[in-house]
Design a protein around this motif. Sequence first.
Motif, PDB file in Angstrom:
ATOM      1  N   PHE A 150       1.043  -1.054   0.131  1.00 51.13           N
ATOM      2  CA  PHE A 150      -0.132   0.201   0.056  1.00 51.13           C
ATOM      3  C   PHE A 150       0.904   1.342  -0.123  1.00 51.13           C
ATOM      4  N   ARG A 151       0.393   2.135  -0.818  1.00 55.04           N
ATOM      5  CA  ARG A 151       1.277   3.528  -0.731  1.00 55.04           C
ATOM      6  C   ARG A 151       0.496   4.608   0.078  1.00 55.04           C
ATOM      7  N   THR A 152      -0.834   4.459   0.549  1.00 57.20           N
ATOM      8  CA  THR A 152      -1.344   5.317   1.352  1.00 57.20           C
ATOM      9  C   THR A 152      -0.955   5.578   2.767  1.00 57.20           C
ATOM     10  N   PHE A 153      -0.253   4.504   3.258  1.00 58.69           N
ATOM     11  CA  PHE A 153       0.517   4.700   4.477  1.00 58.69           C
ATOM     12  C   PHE A 153       1.854   3.918   4.305  1.00 58.69           C
ATOM     13  N   ALA A 154       2.733   4.199   5.528  1.00 64.11           N
ATOM     14  CA  ALA A 154       4.190   3.610   5.222  1.00 64.11           C
ATOM     15  C   ALA A 154       4.381   2.588   6.628  1.00 64.11           C
ATOM     16  N   VAL A 155       5.026   1.450   6.167  1.00 62.86           N
ATOM     17  CA  VAL A 155       5.103   0.462   7.049  1.00 62.86           C
ATOM     18  C   VAL A 155       6.712   0.437   7.584  1.00 62.86           C
ATOM     19  N   VAL A 156       6.879   0.555   8.921  1.00 66.49           N
ATOM     20  CA  VAL A 156       8.008   0.299   9.364  1.00 66.49           C
ATOM     21  C   VAL A 156       8.711  -1.020   9.150  1.00 66.49           C
ATOM     22  N   ALA A 157      10.121  -1.191   8.873  1.00 59.64           N
ATOM     23  CA  ALA A 157      10.810  -2.330   8.577  1.00 59.64           C
ATOM     24  C   ALA A 157      10.765  -3.347   9.880  1.00 59.64           C
TER      25      ALA A 157
END
Length: 518
Positions: free
Chosen positions: A160-167
Amino acid sequence: MPHPTVADIFRSMAQQRNAFGPFVLDRAAGLVRRDGEEIGLGQRGLALLDALLSADGQAVSKDDLLARAWPGQTVEEANLTVQIAALRKALGKAPSGLEWIATVPRIGYRLPHAHSSETAPRAVRPTIAVLPFESLSGDAEYQYFAEGMVEDIIVALSRFRTFAVVARNSSFVYRDRNAPIRDIANALGVRYILQGSVRRHGDRLRVAVQLIDADTDTHIWVDRFDGDISSLFDFQDRITEAVVGLVEPEIRKAEIERARRKHPDSLDAYDLYLRALPHFRGTTATVRAEAVRLLEQAAHPDPGFATGLAHAAWAYERHETFGSGLGDTERQRCLQLAETALEIGYDDPQVVAICALVFTNVGHDHQRGLAMLRDARDANPNNPTVLSLFAFLNVMAGDIDIGRDTFLRTLHIAPGALENYEILVGVGIAHLFKGEFEQAVDWASRSLAVNNEWLGAYWTLAAAYAHLGRVEQAQATIAKLRTKAPLMRVHDLERHRPRYAERYEIMIGGVRKAGLPD
């Protein structure tokens, strides 16, 4: 210290015009270096970069860029789009997180001033961290299962590009730490936390999952899943699919509410986009116009916000589909927004899917739309928006059965999606087109039970009743439709014939039988 000579000043100016950020263009050698290391660019990429850099921060028109990269040749604009995309990929992201090469709507492209430290304003997306799930059974085997499941969820959410995910490496630091959620969120710089646990009960496993708003320390969504130990991997896949399908709509709802509470003077591009979403699916021209206004406004502080640009194009498309149609200027603006969004967000499946709908419904190019939607669906098979648009276009212009089944899968994995009333009626339209009118009545009625403002559900229900010979119910449905859209006529639906051809005739014939005026 000696004063610089005139030659020194001109030499310095020339060097500035050859550089931006960590890059230096060596025109004599025909190459570009990043921090002293050469990066590979083709001849046309170098020509385009030279033209953009020479403009010293000003926009360069597409015609000028085509002339520089293809001197003496006549080529399609799509060739420029491909070369710009390749050039952006080679340069990577600017420190701001945006592309070095900015799209200038209705004109062309630009680079930042060579001697400027300017950073483009950006739409600040929310960020989520998926913490390691806790094994409550004390069995190492199920700890491995829990960690594998979390890794799958992180990978799926990262599409998804509408939110970012921590690695994973950052969030897994908290595997054995019993810190308050708010402290973890502050340390990771995130707004949302997804956490869970795994417990064994005999031959069964129970997985509990919760999505938390770290700012308020409140639960947005909680659920649990039960599965059989003998089919561990199938169970893991099912949980991943369910969690990912539910997280995106819940974050979207929370973000809309957050933007609604913000003071108007503090809104950025992302906030304006969020504020537009409740208006986006409105049934009146006034509400739809407000969505367009907000989304157009979002393009000004951040012209690189592909999601906002795509939704602006989609908002215009809603006028075309549910209103009285677009004028030539609005139609051109709609398609231009979609093309620009696609140039910027070519790696975002949701942007690609929205642009595909616009190219179909406004540009009447359903072959291009179907191909783009297949690519978007393959790139993110858990995005409710991507799936629903893929399903819709297949029902209307592709494979009806694939469209219907995809609608059903979307309902299964994302039961809380904001657009579910559209998905429900989408299943109804599929049944209508297949001549299964009783099922069409059922699904259209379910859509209206969720949102009794949605015009497409009234069209479908009235047509299905009419084809069943249930004239009074068909006429009553049209009467309700006309309280929502008094000016709607059969010709408003007939405008859609170029998009969908023969199968749409069953909808037009049905609403005409039901009493919608010509």
